[in-house]
Design a protein around this motif. Sequence first.
Motif, short mmCIF file in Angstrom:
data_model
loop_
_atom_site.label_atom_id
_atom_site.label_comp_id
_atom_site.label_asym_id
_atom_site.label_seq_id
_atom_site.Cartn_x
_atom_site.Cartn_y
_atom_site.Cartn_z
N UNK A 95 0.97 -0.93 0.00
CA UNK A 95 -0.06 0.11 -0.02
C UNK A 95 0.89 1.30 0.16
N UNK A 96 0.53 2.35 -0.50
CA UNK A 96 1.19 3.55 -0.82
C UNK A 96 0.36 4.71 -0.25
N UNK A 97 1.06 5.60 0.58
CA UNK A 97 0.38 6.66 0.99
C UNK A 97 1.71 8.08 0.99
N UNK A 98 1.12 8.85 0.03
CA UNK A 98 2.02 9.97 0.05
C UNK A 98 1.51 11.36 0.79
N UNK A 99 2.10 12.16 1.55
CA UNK A 99 1.67 13.13 2.26
C UNK A 99 2.66 14.20 2.27
N UNK A 100 2.02 15.33 2.78
CA UNK A 100 3.01 16.60 3.05
C UNK A 100 3.26 16.51 4.43
N UNK A 101 4.30 17.26 4.70
CA UNK A 101 4.72 17.56 6.15
C UNK A 101 3.61 18.68 6.71
N UNK A 102 2.91 18.35 7.67
CA UNK A 102 2.05 19.18 8.09
C UNK A 102 2.42 19.98 9.33
N UNK A 103 1.79 21.02 9.71
CA UNK A 103 2.46 22.02 10.63
C UNK A 103 2.55 21.23 12.00
N UNK A 104 1.81 20.24 12.10
CA UNK A 104 2.24 19.52 13.59
C UNK A 104 3.29 18.80 13.31
N UNK A 105 4.07 18.48 12.36
CA UNK A 105 5.30 17.72 12.12
C UNK A 105 6.45 18.80 12.43
N UNK A 106 7.25 18.17 13.35
CA UNK A 106 8.49 19.08 13.47
C UNK A 106 9.33 19.08 12.35
N UNK A 107 10.20 20.29 12.64
CA UNK A 107 11.18 20.83 11.30
C UNK A 107 12.23 19.80 11.45
N UNK A 108 12.68 19.13 10.59
CA UNK A 108 14.03 18.29 10.61
C UNK A 108 15.32 18.80 9.65
N UNK A 109 14.85 19.50 9.03
CA UNK A 109 15.77 19.85 7.84
C UNK A 109 16.14 21.18 7.60
N UNK A 110 17.50 21.95 7.37
CA UNK A 110 17.68 23.36 7.27
C UNK A 110 16.85 23.86 6.33
N UNK A 111 16.46 23.24 5.09
CA UNK A 111 15.59 23.56 4.09
C UNK A 111 14.24 23.86 4.70
N UNK A 112 13.67 22.99 5.62
CA UNK A 112 12.46 23.19 6.18
C UNK A 112 12.52 24.68 6.91
N UNK A 113 13.60 25.04 7.65
CA UNK A 113 13.70 26.06 8.45
C UNK A 113 13.82 27.40 7.63
N UNK A 114 14.46 27.38 6.42
CA UNK A 114 14.60 28.48 5.33
C UNK A 114 13.16 28.90 5.04
N UNK A 115 12.22 27.75 4.57
CA UNK A 115 10.73 28.32 3.92
C UNK A 115 10.08 28.81 5.24
N UNK A 116 10.65 28.77 6.36
CA UNK A 116 9.63 29.30 7.67
C UNK A 116 10.28 30.62 8.17
N UNK A 117 11.02 31.07 7.60
CA UNK A 117 11.76 32.56 8.10
C UNK A 117 10.46 33.51 8.19
N UNK A 118 10.86 34.11 9.26
CA UNK A 118 9.34 35.19 9.56
C UNK A 118 8.28 34.48 10.29
#
Length: 155
Positions: free
Chosen positions: A68-91
């Motif tokens: 079975x396959x499930x593809x999803x986006x990282x939601x707001x309840x998911x912790x940030x884990x990569x520098x790239x995620x931090x960059x998109x959340x500046x501000x």
Amino acid sequence: MEFKNKIERLLEDFLKNREDLFLIDLKISANDDVTIILDGDEGVTLQDCLDASRAVEFNMDREAHDFSLQVMSAGLSEPLSMPRQFKKNIGRSLDILLQNDTRIEGELTKVEEDSITLLLRYRKPKEIGKGKIDVEEEKIIQFQDIKKALVTIKF
């Protein structure tokens, strides 16, 4: 192990063509339930999840291996884990739990290769007299010192 490697290769090929998206997590259970969590520099749309799902599912032989396959986006309840995620959340405001279990909340203002900078706003007692004053200070936090980082939503 061959099953997991094939999924990883297919996902890698898909992400090469979609440089705005990146993999947060790939989980494969003992029952071959595949969960793919994606994030993107500009967010992740339903179409992005469908495209990733098709890139994997249409290139796998279900007769040879049932999954079975499930593809999803990282939601707001998911912790940030990569520098790239931090960059998109500046501000945005972040709630950070440090490795020493100290909590810090502040506005993310800068992301470097190995650290982030938060703008902290708080009130502290006046040095002379009664009352409190508003204080703003920048705090640099190394990625290695972060145990968990969440985006906070303010209403």
